[in-house]
Write a protein that holds these residues in place. Structure first.
Motif, PDB file in Angstrom:
ATOM      1  N   ALA A  42      -0.364  65.053  42.020  1.00  0.00           N
ATOM      2  CA  ALA A  42       0.332  63.513  41.473  1.00  0.00           C
ATOM      3  C   ALA A  42       2.168  63.151  40.759  1.00  0.00           C
ATOM      4  O   ALA A  42       2.544  62.531  41.763  1.00  0.00           O
ATOM      5  CB  ALA A  42      -0.160  64.005  40.029  1.00  0.00           C
ATOM      6  N   PRO A  43       2.614  64.068  40.279  1.00  0.00           N
ATOM      7  CA  PRO A  43       3.684  64.205  40.337  1.00  0.00           C
ATOM      8  C   PRO A  43       4.552  63.926  41.560  1.00  0.00           C
ATOM      9  O   PRO A  43       5.368  62.713  41.890  1.00  0.00           O
ATOM     10  CB  PRO A  43       4.255  64.705  39.183  1.00  0.00           C
ATOM     11  N   LEU A  44       4.373  65.207  42.643  1.00  0.00           N
ATOM     12  CA  LEU A  44       4.978  64.743  43.925  1.00  0.00           C
ATOM     13  C   LEU A  44       4.598  63.637  44.407  1.00  0.00           C
ATOM     14  O   LEU A  44       4.831  63.575  46.241  1.00  0.00           O
ATOM     15  CB  LEU A  44       4.694  66.611  44.882  1.00  0.00           C
ATOM     16  N   GLY A  45       3.281  63.080  44.405  1.00  0.00           N
ATOM     17  CA  GLY A  45       3.370  61.644  44.899  1.00  0.00           C
ATOM     18  C   GLY A  45       3.877  60.415  44.306  1.00  0.00           C
ATOM     19  O   GLY A  45       3.668  60.267  45.216  1.00  0.00           O
ATOM     20  N   ASP A  46       4.345  60.830  43.825  1.00  0.00           N
ATOM     21  CA  ASP A  46       5.638  59.469  43.460  1.00  0.00           C
ATOM     22  C   ASP A  46       7.164  59.719  44.324  1.00  0.00           C
ATOM     23  O   ASP A  46       7.634  60.981  44.118  1.00  0.00           O
ATOM     24  CB  ASP A  46       6.018  59.559  41.922  1.00  0.00           C
ATOM     25  N   GLU A  47       7.182  58.535  44.843  1.00  0.00           N
ATOM     26  CA  GLU A  47       8.520  58.915  45.604  1.00  0.00           C
ATOM     27  C   GLU A  47       9.522  58.673  44.954  1.00  0.00           C
ATOM     28  O   GLU A  47      11.097  59.979  44.912  1.00  0.00           O
ATOM     29  CB  GLU A  47       9.199  57.647  46.977  1.00  0.00           C
ATOM     30  N   LYS A  48       9.882  58.636  43.866  1.00  0.00           N
ATOM     31  CA  LYS A  48      11.067  58.977  42.585  1.00  0.00           C
ATOM     32  C   LYS A  48      11.337  60.190  42.348  1.00  0.00           C
ATOM     33  O   LYS A  48      12.035  60.793  42.784  1.00  0.00           O
ATOM     34  CB  LYS A  48      11.203  57.761  41.498  1.00  0.00           C
ATOM     35  N   VAL A  49      10.087  61.034  42.079  1.00  0.00           N
ATOM     36  CA  VAL A  49       9.725  62.698  41.912  1.00  0.00           C
ATOM     37  C   VAL A  49      10.459  63.149  42.571  1.00  0.00           C
ATOM     38  O   VAL A  49      11.171  64.037  42.784  1.00  0.00           O
ATOM     39  CB  VAL A  49       8.627  62.973  41.341  1.00  0.00           C
ATOM     40  N   ARG A  50       9.888  62.848  44.083  1.00  0.00           N
ATOM     41  CA  ARG A  50      10.255  63.846  45.467  1.00  0.00           C
ATOM     42  C   ARG A  50      12.065  63.675  45.300  1.00  0.00           C
ATOM     43  O   ARG A  50      12.854  64.268  45.734  1.00  0.00           O
ATOM     44  CB  ARG A  50       9.443  63.130  46.399  1.00  0.00           C
ATOM     45  N   GLN A  51      13.065  62.390  45.247  1.00  0.00           N
ATOM     46  CA  GLN A  51      13.692  61.938  45.351  1.00  0.00           C
ATOM     47  C   GLN A  51      15.304  62.934  44.244  1.00  0.00           C
ATOM     48  O   GLN A  51      15.612  63.753  44.372  1.00  0.00           O
ATOM     49  CB  GLN A  51      14.562  60.864  45.549  1.00  0.00           C
TER      50      GLN A  51
ATOM     51  N   LYS B 102      17.427  62.981  37.083  1.00  0.00           N
ATOM     52  CA  LYS B 102      16.933  62.850  35.121  1.00  0.00           C
ATOM     53  C   LYS B 102      16.450  60.993  35.538  1.00  0.00           C
ATOM     54  O   LYS B 102      15.812  61.723  34.944  1.00  0.00           O
ATOM     55  CB  LYS B 102      17.956  63.396  34.065  1.00  0.00           C
ATOM     56  N   GLU B 103      17.351  60.510  36.098  1.00  0.00           N
ATOM     57  CA  GLU B 103      17.181  59.444  35.745  1.00  0.00           C
ATOM     58  C   GLU B 103      15.632  58.622  36.529  1.00  0.00           C
ATOM     59  O   GLU B 103      14.704  58.159  36.198  1.00  0.00           O
ATOM     60  CB  GLU B 103      18.382  58.193  36.016  1.00  0.00           C
ATOM     61  N   LEU B 104      15.538  59.306  37.494  1.00  0.00           N
ATOM     62  CA  LEU B 104      14.413  59.070  38.337  1.00  0.00           C
ATOM     63  C   LEU B 104      13.238  59.490  38.239  1.00  0.00           C
ATOM     64  O   LEU B 104      12.285  59.108  37.881  1.00  0.00           O
ATOM     65  CB  LEU B 104      14.922  59.117  40.050  1.00  0.00           C
ATOM     66  N   LEU B 105      13.541  60.779  37.558  1.00  0.00           N
ATOM     67  CA  LEU B 105      12.319  61.913  36.909  1.00  0.00           C
ATOM     68  C   LEU B 105      11.888  60.220  35.494  1.00  0.00           C
ATOM     69  O   LEU B 105      10.678  60.001  35.391  1.00  0.00           O
ATOM     70  CB  LEU B 105      12.407  63.230  36.077  1.00  0.00           C
ATOM     71  N   ALA B 106      12.546  60.296  34.798  1.00  0.00           N
ATOM     72  CA  ALA B 106      12.199  58.887  33.709  1.00  0.00           C
ATOM     73  C   ALA B 106      11.675  57.890  34.191  1.00  0.00           C
ATOM     74  O   ALA B 106      10.939  57.282  33.429  1.00  0.00           O
ATOM     75  CB  ALA B 106      13.785  58.917  32.583  1.00  0.00           C
TER      76      ALA B 106
ATOM     77  N   TYR C 227       7.986  61.077  33.495  1.00  0.00           N
ATOM     78  CA  TYR C 227       8.314  61.943  33.567  1.00  0.00           C
ATOM     79  C   TYR C 227       9.956  62.386  33.154  1.00  0.00           C
ATOM     80  O   TYR C 227      10.206  63.745  33.891  1.00  0.00           O
ATOM     81  CB  TYR C 227       8.347  62.918  35.070  1.00  0.00           C
ATOM     82  N   PRO C 228       9.784  62.129  32.320  1.00  0.00           N
ATOM     83  CA  PRO C 228      11.397  62.073  30.889  1.00  0.00           C
ATOM     84  C   PRO C 228      11.071  63.625  31.041  1.00  0.00           C
ATOM     85  O   PRO C 228      12.926  64.277  30.627  1.00  0.00           O
ATOM     86  CB  PRO C 228      11.013  61.251  29.981  1.00  0.00           C
TER      87      PRO C 228
ATOM     88  N   MET D  50      17.479  76.003  38.894  1.00  0.00           N
ATOM     89  CA  MET D  50      18.076  74.932  39.652  1.00  0.00           C
ATOM     90  C   MET D  50      17.080  73.247  38.959  1.00  0.00           C
ATOM     91  O   MET D  50      18.036  72.542  38.323  1.00  0.00           O
ATOM     92  CB  MET D  50      18.738  74.376  41.202  1.00  0.00           C
ATOM     93  N   LEU D  51      15.958  73.490  39.422  1.00  0.00           N
ATOM     94  CA  LEU D  51      14.801  72.705  38.943  1.00  0.00           C
ATOM     95  C   LEU D  51      14.861  72.516  36.897  1.00  0.00           C
ATOM     96  O   LEU D  51      14.464  71.556  36.574  1.00  0.00           O
ATOM     97  CB  LEU D  51      13.389  72.990  39.712  1.00  0.00           C
ATOM     98  N   SER D  52      14.918  74.003  37.044  1.00  0.00           N
ATOM     99  CA  SER D  52      14.902  73.617  35.169  1.00  0.00           C
ATOM    100  C   SER D  52      16.185  72.529  34.702  1.00  0.00           C
ATOM    101  O   SER D  52      15.635  72.635  33.722  1.00  0.00           O
ATOM    102  CB  SER D  52      14.702  75.508  35.186  1.00  0.00           C
ATOM    103  N   GLN D  53      17.547  72.877  35.490  1.00  0.00           N
ATOM    104  CA  GLN D  53      17.871  71.830  34.739  1.00  0.00           C
ATOM    105  C   GLN D  53      17.336  70.764  34.691  1.00  0.00           C
ATOM    106  O   GLN D  53      18.078  69.742  33.767  1.00  0.00           O
ATOM    107  CB  GLN D  53      19.129  71.945  35.107  1.00  0.00           C
ATOM    108  N   VAL D  54      16.530  70.324  34.771  1.00  0.00           N
ATOM    109  CA  VAL D  54      16.188  68.210  35.056  1.00  0.00           C
ATOM    110  C   VAL D  54      14.713  68.880  34.128  1.00  0.00           C
ATOM    111  O   VAL D  54      13.594  67.888  34.614  1.00  0.00           O
ATOM    112  CB  VAL D  54      15.783  68.091  36.004  1.00  0.00           C
ATOM    113  N   GLY D  55      14.306  69.909  33.881  1.00  0.00           N
ATOM    114  CA  GLY D  55      13.441  70.144  33.356  1.00  0.00           C
ATOM    115  C   GLY D  55      11.751  70.324  34.028  1.00  0.00           C
ATOM    116  O   GLY D  55      10.946  70.259  33.356  1.00  0.00           O
TER     117      GLY D  55
END
Length: 502
Positions: free
Chosen positions: A274-283, A331-335, A339-340, A366-371
């Protein structure tokens, strides 16, 4: 005082001794990290298999050392009609390693086999719909409709020319002791340990190979390959640990070689999760990665940042830039995607490759820095591959290399869905990219086709079904008495030109 008879006896003995030394077999020993899966060209896609097959078999044409054009192989010349529907080859006087001649019938058999339903590479050859054999040294291939990559695909390992009679008589058993027209013959294969090759006495390049035998030792741990080189147990070590390159370079009699081949490293993202199906998450994941830090800390500077899962090769877009490192944007794209606070994911990693292990740990931080909380699962390479291929993953640290000089092969693998790998098992899909892929295959080589590739690569970049990392250099260490060895842009190596000059 030595009499004439004794002098002649000593001279004769000395001459015989020198002759014996001159006739002493030269053996080249190499340590590499991969054991072949199979020596059947239509049944494999792993580098260990491909590299070995290209030492035993020949193709009609092959990439040259620059990786920018094709050069003669078993075919000494060829013609391609203006409409691209007819390709004719003139075969050289070549023999298989058992002394039987290579015939047009062997060529037709091999290409039809490559196009068969049993072939993992069938789509590359099915556009060739019929053959003509005018004489013992010519073969003509006909296509029902334009298919621009057809000629280039004949340089792919899957199009290796096999002896028709032997394969038909022995079936799959043929590949346990294969016969080819390449520079070497398989003498012994101890799986997981070594492949012993001996020179093909009937090889069409006169005087080659220069060495009599080649032993490819399978040594999965990079540091162990370096140790073997230093101890004199091997003459060449492929991919030694990058953190040991400077130390190796300082050793007397050791030379370092380096090339950036047609390769890209990335993290596959399963878009069915699910999360990775969103283009904004992948970006967002792409913005979260500091590629320069990875190259400096993991590759010790031996690489370049990647903007795509495509290697930098023909028709690459020089204006396409990698995602910059921008945590605020991530972080902006995840929110925006809902997925904030980030999410959890598991990443599959090849446990046998130190660079992959180190990259995974750096990515996790590195990824932990954006949650994004990543759990690393170390797997044996074959298990990782099968698990990813089956779609039973969320993230998988991987790479791809191009075996040909035309980008059609690799863009079809990493970006097209449906295709044989469904965008390299990410299940990502772009209808626009698929349409461009179909168009480029009908378009003659030139600026128009090049523009189509650049459009496809931009779509892939923006769609981000991968976390794009880097284009790593391939590095090797060798003894200074080894001459003529190099790794080609297509990542394989040729040994027929290698000499040992001790």
């Amino acid at each position: 005082m030595m009499n004439r008879l004794n002098f002649r006896a000593v001279l004769l003995a000395t001459t015989m001794s020198l002759a014996g030394l001159a006739a002493q077999a030269e053996t080249l020993r190499m340590a590499m990290g991969y054991d072949p899966v199979s020596l059947d060209p239509i049944a494999t896609s792993d580098n260990g298999s491909i590299w070995t097959q290209l030492l035993i078999y020949d193709t009609l044409v092959r990439p040259d050392a620059t990786g920018e054009k094709l050069e003669p192989g078993l075919a000494e010349s060829w013609t391609v009609s203006d409409d691209g529907l007819t390709i004719g080859f003139k075969l050289r006087d070549a023999k298989f390693s058992d002394g039987t001649p290579v015939t047009p019938q062997d060529v037709q058999f091999s290409i039809e086999r490559a196009a068969s339903e049993d072939s993992g590479w069938g789509r590359f050859y099915r556009p060739i719909t019929s053959f003509e054999i005018p004489n013992d040294h010519e073969i003509v291939m006909h296509l029902a409709e334009p298919f621009t990559p057809a000629f280039n695909n004949l340089a792919l390992f899957a199009a290796a020319i096999l002896p028709k009679a032997e394969v038909e008589a022995k079936g799959q058993a043929f590949f346990d002791a294969p016969i080819g027209s390449g520079p070497f013959v398989l003498k012994k294969w101890t799986r997981g340990s070594a492949l012993e090759l001996t020179k093909n006495p009937h090889y069409w390049q006169a005087g080659k190979p220069a060495v009599d035998d080649a032993v490819l030792e399978v040594v999965t741990e990079p540091s162990a390959r370096a140790i073997k080189l230093e101890a004199g147990e091997v003459d060449i070590a492929l991919d030694p640990p990058l953190n040991q390159i400077k130390d190796l370079q300082s050793k007397p009699g050791v030379v370092i070689g380096e090339v950036i081949p047609y390769r890209a490293d990335f993290v596959q993202l399963n878009t069915r999760y699910a999360p990775l199906g969103d283009e904004k998450v992948r970006q967002a994941l792409n913005y979260a990665i500091d590629k320069d830090a990875l190259i400096k800390g993991v590759l010790y500077g031996a690489g370049k940042p990647a903007a795509s899962a495509m290697p930098v090769m023909a028709y690459a877009d020089p204006d396409l830039k990698p995602y910059p490192h921008d945590l605020a944007k991530a972080k902006e794209l995840l929110a925006e995607a809902g997925y904030p606070d980030g999410f959890e994911a598991e990443m599959l990693v090849d446990s046998g490759i130190a660079t992959q292990r180190n990259t995974a740990i750096a990515l996790q931080a590195m990824l932990s820095q954006v949650g994004v909380r990543v759990k690393i699962q170390m797997l044996e390479s074959g298990t990782q591959w099968e698990t990813t291929k089956a779609g039973n993953y969320q993230m998988s640290l991987s790479y791809t290399t191009s075996d040909t000089i035309d980008p059609d092969q690799i863009i079809g693998f990493v970006a097209v869905n449906p295709e044989r790998a469904n965008a390299y098992h990410t299940e990502w899909k772009s209808d626009r990219l698929n349409d461009l892929y179909a168009q480029e295959r009908r378009t003659v080589n030139g600026p128009e086709r090049g523009a189509m590739f650049q459009d496809m690569i931009r779509i892939l970049h923006d769609g981000a079904p991968y976390i794009y990392l880097y284009h790593p250099a391939t590095v090797w260490a060798q003894k200074d008495y080894v001459k003529g060895f190099s790794v080609l842009p297509t990542s394989n190596f040729r040994l027929e030109d290698v000499t040992i000059e001790k």
